[in-house]
Design an enzyme around this catalytic site. Structure first.
Site, PDB file in Angstrom:
ATOM      1  N   SER A 249       1.189  -1.479   0.100  1.00  0.00           N
ATOM      2  CA  SER A 249       0.220  -0.356   0.268  1.00  0.00           C
ATOM      3  C   SER A 249       0.671   0.932  -0.048  1.00  0.00           C
ATOM      4  O   SER A 249       2.139   0.989   0.708  1.00  0.00           O
ATOM      5  CB  SER A 249      -0.994   0.269   1.174  1.00  0.00           C
TER       6      SER A 249
ATOM      7  N   TYR B  30      -9.346   3.463 -17.262  1.00  0.00           N
ATOM      8  CA  TYR B  30      -9.627   3.861 -15.251  1.00  0.00           C
ATOM      9  C   TYR B  30     -10.200   4.607 -15.229  1.00  0.00           C
ATOM     10  O   TYR B  30     -10.836   4.354 -14.427  1.00  0.00           O
ATOM     11  CB  TYR B  30      -8.393   4.938 -15.870  1.00  0.00           C
TER      12      TYR B  30
ATOM     13  N   LYS C 127     -11.015  11.106  -9.759  1.00  0.00           N
ATOM     14  CA  LYS C 127      -9.830  11.692  -9.387  1.00  0.00           C
ATOM     15  C   LYS C 127     -10.076  13.133 -10.064  1.00  0.00           C
ATOM     16  O   LYS C 127      -9.167  14.249  -9.081  1.00  0.00           O
ATOM     17  CB  LYS C 127      -8.489  11.117 -10.165  1.00  0.00           C
TER      18      LYS C 127
END
Length: 269
Positions: A34, A170, A177
């Site tokens: 992560s 995406y 985003k």
């Protein structure tokens, strides 16, 4: 002694990077791959005291050893979809520390069908969910952190180049985003007078659990590496070391922008 010599003889002390005495919340560690874990390692190495969250009971087994590794003072569940969990984290911070210096917000989510399908086919509920978890939760963090950042602070979230330009596969996360990056600017404007800085970090593609949900992700990695002027991808330690600088007092004039950590891939068409 000449004026130039006098300047050289008595320089201002050079400030070194230190997070000693700073308290930080990190949301989004899932495992050792992560981005949030990379940040946690670095900010802890520079002296910050940390609060770490985990998503649910299933993720606890993976996150708890990492929280122990960085000597987290606070360790609590936090699924922003569950009523009251984020508020409980900030309540614990208020009780234990009474202050907060930085927040690392590294969470995003979209339903698989919405993520793998065209944006035009995304469901209303799916779009709302992706926006809620990936963007609005950052606004919630800012609101809850504001009264704890009486001496200023820094709020950091994570984006991706697909929020600026169309990136194949995406899909719905691109508009989400983009909204997150715009949110960063508005929060920075609203909170700047209180000394609270707001930033977005935009790494290139990294091999994280979240990224594995993107279709044809290996192709995306190869294309990004080939495109970058450095000919290589960033890793979680690159993000972690840069984040440590940004939440420190060395970066006290940096706010309201998206900063790329992608080997320069974003400059190449």
């Amino acid at each position: 002694m000449t004026e130039a010599a006098a300047v050289v003889a008595s320089p201002e002390p050079v400030q070194t990077l230190s997070l000693a005495g700073k308290k930080g919340l990190i949301i989004g560690i899932a495992n050792r791959q992560s981005i949030a874990y990379g940040v946690a390692r670095h900010v802890r190495a520079y002296g910050a005291e940390l609060a770490i969250t985990y998503l649910n009971e299933k993720s606890d087994q993976y996150v708890r050893p990492l929280a122990e590794e960085v000597e987290a003072s606070i360790y609590l569940p936090c699924d922003v979809r569950e009523e009251g969990q984020l508020e409980a984290v900030f309540a614990a911070i208020t009780e234990k520390w009474g202050k907060l210096d930085f927040v690392i917000h590294s969470i995003a989510f979209a339903n698989r069908d919405d993520l793998h399908g065209r944006v035009v086919d995304c469901s209303r509920d799916g779009f709302a969910l992706a926006m809620d978890v990936s963007c609005f939760s950052f606004i919630r963090c800012a609101k809850l952190a504001e009264p704890l950042m009486t001496d200023g602070g820094c709020l950091v979230t994570l984006s991706y180049y697909g929020g600026r330009k169309v990136v194949d596969h995406y899909n719905v996360m691109g508009p989400v985003k983009a909204a997150l990056e715009s949110t960063t600017k508005y929060l920075a404007h609203e909170l700047g007078a209180q000394g609270i800085r707001v930033l977005t970090l935009s790494p290139g593609p990294l091999r994280t659990r979240a990224a594995s949900g993107i279709a044809h992700f290996d192709e995306l990695l190869d294309a990004a590496a080939a495109k970058a002027p450095t000919q290589q991808l960033a890793d979680i330690d690159d993000v972690g070391s840069f984040a440590a600088y940004l939440v420190s007092d060395l970066a006290k004039s940096v706010t309201g922008t998206t900063l790329f950590i992608d080997g320069g891939a974003h400059i190449v068409g």
